[in-house]
Design a protein around this motif. Structure first.
Motif, PDB file in Angstrom:
ATOM      1  N   ARG A 165      33.957  31.293  22.362  1.00  0.00           N
ATOM      2  CA  ARG A 165      33.484  32.245  23.130  1.00  0.00           C
ATOM      3  C   ARG A 165      33.911  32.422  24.385  1.00  0.00           C
ATOM      4  O   ARG A 165      34.198  31.359  25.264  1.00  0.00           O
ATOM      5  N   ARG A 177      30.009  22.909  24.749  1.00  0.00           N
ATOM      6  CA  ARG A 177      29.406  23.972  25.364  1.00  0.00           C
ATOM      7  C   ARG A 177      29.266  23.730  26.665  1.00  0.00           C
ATOM      8  O   ARG A 177      29.107  22.941  27.325  1.00  0.00           O
ATOM      9  N   ASP A 183      32.015  28.348  25.188  1.00  0.00           N
ATOM     10  CA  ASP A 183      31.920  27.294  24.114  1.00  0.00           C
ATOM     11  C   ASP A 183      33.140  27.358  23.173  1.00  0.00           C
ATOM     12  O   ASP A 183      33.791  28.347  23.117  1.00  0.00           O
ATOM     13  N   GLY A 210      24.582  31.505  21.439  1.00  0.00           N
ATOM     14  CA  GLY A 210      24.791  31.117  19.875  1.00  0.00           C
ATOM     15  C   GLY A 210      23.644  30.349  19.332  1.00  0.00           C
ATOM     16  O   GLY A 210      22.260  30.610  19.822  1.00  0.00           O
ATOM     17  N   SER A 211      23.919  29.536  18.490  1.00  0.00           N
ATOM     18  CA  SER A 211      23.048  28.831  17.945  1.00  0.00           C
ATOM     19  C   SER A 211      22.247  27.813  18.897  1.00  0.00           C
ATOM     20  O   SER A 211      20.853  27.399  18.772  1.00  0.00           O
ATOM     21  N   LYS A 258      34.949  25.573  19.139  1.00  0.00           N
ATOM     22  CA  LYS A 258      34.787  24.618  17.934  1.00  0.00           C
ATOM     23  C   LYS A 258      36.178  24.032  17.751  1.00  0.00           C
ATOM     24  O   LYS A 258      37.305  24.929  17.860  1.00  0.00           O
ATOM     25  N   ARG A 276      30.494  39.426  14.726  1.00  0.00           N
ATOM     26  CA  ARG A 276      29.421  38.927  14.114  1.00  0.00           C
ATOM     27  C   ARG A 276      27.904  39.654  14.460  1.00  0.00           C
ATOM     28  O   ARG A 276      27.271  39.979  13.609  1.00  0.00           O
ATOM     29  N   THR A 331      37.115  31.175  17.260  1.00  0.00           N
ATOM     30  CA  THR A 331      36.521  29.597  17.478  1.00  0.00           C
ATOM     31  C   THR A 331      35.938  29.457  18.757  1.00  0.00           C
ATOM     32  O   THR A 331      35.638  28.301  19.006  1.00  0.00           O
TER      33      THR A 331
HETATM   34  N1  UDP Z   1      32.390  27.974  15.742  1.00  0.00           N
HETATM   35  C1  UDP Z   1      33.477  28.110  14.951  1.00  0.00           C
HETATM   36  N2  UDP Z   1      33.080  27.839  13.577  1.00  0.00           N
HETATM   37  C2  UDP Z   1      31.878  27.755  12.965  1.00  0.00           C
HETATM   38  C3  UDP Z   1      30.880  27.650  13.858  1.00  0.00           C
HETATM   39  C4  UDP Z   1      30.893  27.775  15.173  1.00  0.00           C
HETATM   40  O1  UDP Z   1      34.478  28.381  15.270  1.00  0.00           O
HETATM   41  O2  UDP Z   1      31.916  27.536  11.748  1.00  0.00           O
HETATM   42  C5  UDP Z   1      32.418  28.438  17.140  1.00  0.00           C
HETATM   43  C6  UDP Z   1      31.742  29.479  17.625  1.00  0.00           C
HETATM   44  O3  UDP Z   1      32.693  30.675  17.534  1.00  0.00           O
HETATM   45  C7  UDP Z   1      31.233  29.257  18.986  1.00  0.00           C
HETATM   46  C8  UDP Z   1      31.016  27.736  19.009  1.00  0.00           C
HETATM   47  O4  UDP Z   1      31.672  27.368  17.689  1.00  0.00           O
HETATM   48  O5  UDP Z   1      32.411  29.663  19.862  1.00  0.00           O
HETATM   49  C9  UDP Z   1      29.612  27.418  18.925  1.00  0.00           C
HETATM   50  O6  UDP Z   1      29.115  27.961  17.858  1.00  0.00           O
HETATM   51  P1  UDP Z   1      27.257  28.092  17.554  1.00  0.00           P
HETATM   52  O7  UDP Z   1      27.070  26.869  17.000  1.00  0.00           O
HETATM   53  O8  UDP Z   1      26.817  28.563  18.668  1.00  0.00           O
HETATM   54  O9  UDP Z   1      27.173  28.974  16.308  1.00  0.00           O
HETATM   55  P2  UDP Z   1      27.035  30.361  15.921  1.00  0.00           P
HETATM   56  O10 UDP Z   1      26.056  31.091  17.099  1.00  0.00           O
HETATM   57  O11 UDP Z   1      28.437  31.052  16.151  1.00  0.00           O
HETATM   58  O12 UDP Z   1      26.489  30.405  14.576  1.00  0.00           O
END
Ligand code: UDP
Length: 236
Positions: A200, A94, A175, A99-100, A177, A216, A198
């Protein structure tokens, strides 16, 4: 190369065996899921965009010294890749809170972080990919210390290369993944996709979301956002 039996069907991709030792074919679908598969839909054209964008970014990363599973783009949706055993860790980097991270820590989305962060999730759909740290990964035997060091080093390198690249096409990398795999001989390489599913990706000027958050969060214009990112890659 001949496409043989279906080996595995995931949420966004199918993986086929081939007649070549150690090579698989990935076939990207338009299917979209979110919230661990609870929300389902279709993003028309996504499969081709994610396939071609992933390959474009992986080629860039290869040039910058990050080994990847890419072998050859076969069609709009299909790519030959090196077969690997996936390390069961989702590696999340990140640069900006979203997000989370924002939810968990009560930090407004869009706040620039003082330095990039790295976190791991344990890849397990039944558990909802729980957050773990390197000690958990070691204790559970998910990866060795050396592998975790390699993965960490590559992940930050991927971030550096992608920040620079996306900035050059007017996109802020919030961010993303990534996932890694092991070749037969144990070498760690970057696997899986790098796409608006995958990552943002926000427009640098307007900070408009150009990624899967549009799906989402029901923000509308999902297809347009994917198409806009693809257009900026300039690979058509
Ligand atoms: N992400 C992903 N697959 C997952 C979870 C997250 O590709 O199963 C990517 C998501 O698109 C973002 C980054 O990882 O770019 C961080 O995601 P976050 O932990 O904030 O989770 P979210 O809010 O998407 O549940």
């Amino acid at each position: 190369m001949k496409k043989l039996d279906l080996l595995y069907e995931g949420k966004a991709k199918k993986v086929y065996k081939t007649d070549e030792e150690g090579i698989l074919i990935v076939d990207y679908k338009d299917d979209a899921t979110a919230f661990n598969g609870q929300k389902k839909g279709t993003i028309v054209g996504k499969g081709a965009i994610n396939n071609r964008m992933t390959n474009h970014v992986l080629r860039l990363l290869e040039k910058e010294g990050v080994p990847t599973h890419l072998v050859e783009e076969l069609s709009d949706r299909e790519t030959a890749v090196k077969a690997v055993k996936i390390v069961p860790l989702e590696v999340i980097i990140r640069n900006v809170a979203a997000g989370s991270f924002s939810k968990k820590l009560g930090i407004e989305e869009g706040r620039k972080l003082l330095c990039p962060t790295l976190e791991f999730s344990y890849k397990d759909d039944d558990l909802g990919d729980p957050f773990i740290n390197r000690y958990y990964a070691l204790a559970l035997g998910l990866a060795t210390e050396e592998e975790i060091d390699t993965i960490t080093r590559y992940a930050f390198k991927v971030n550096e290369v992608m920040i620079r690249y996306f900035d050059s096409i007017g996109i802020e990398l919030i961010d993303f993944k990534i996932e890694f795999g092991r070749l037969e001989d144990g070498t760690i390489i970057l696997a899986d996709e790098i796409s608006p599913d995958t990552c943002r990706l926000w427009d640098k000027e307007t900070r408009e979301k150009l990624d899967k958050d549009r799906f989402r969060r029901d923000l509308g214009n999902v297809e347009d956002a994917y198409a806009e990112v693809f257009k900026r890659l300039g690979i058509e």
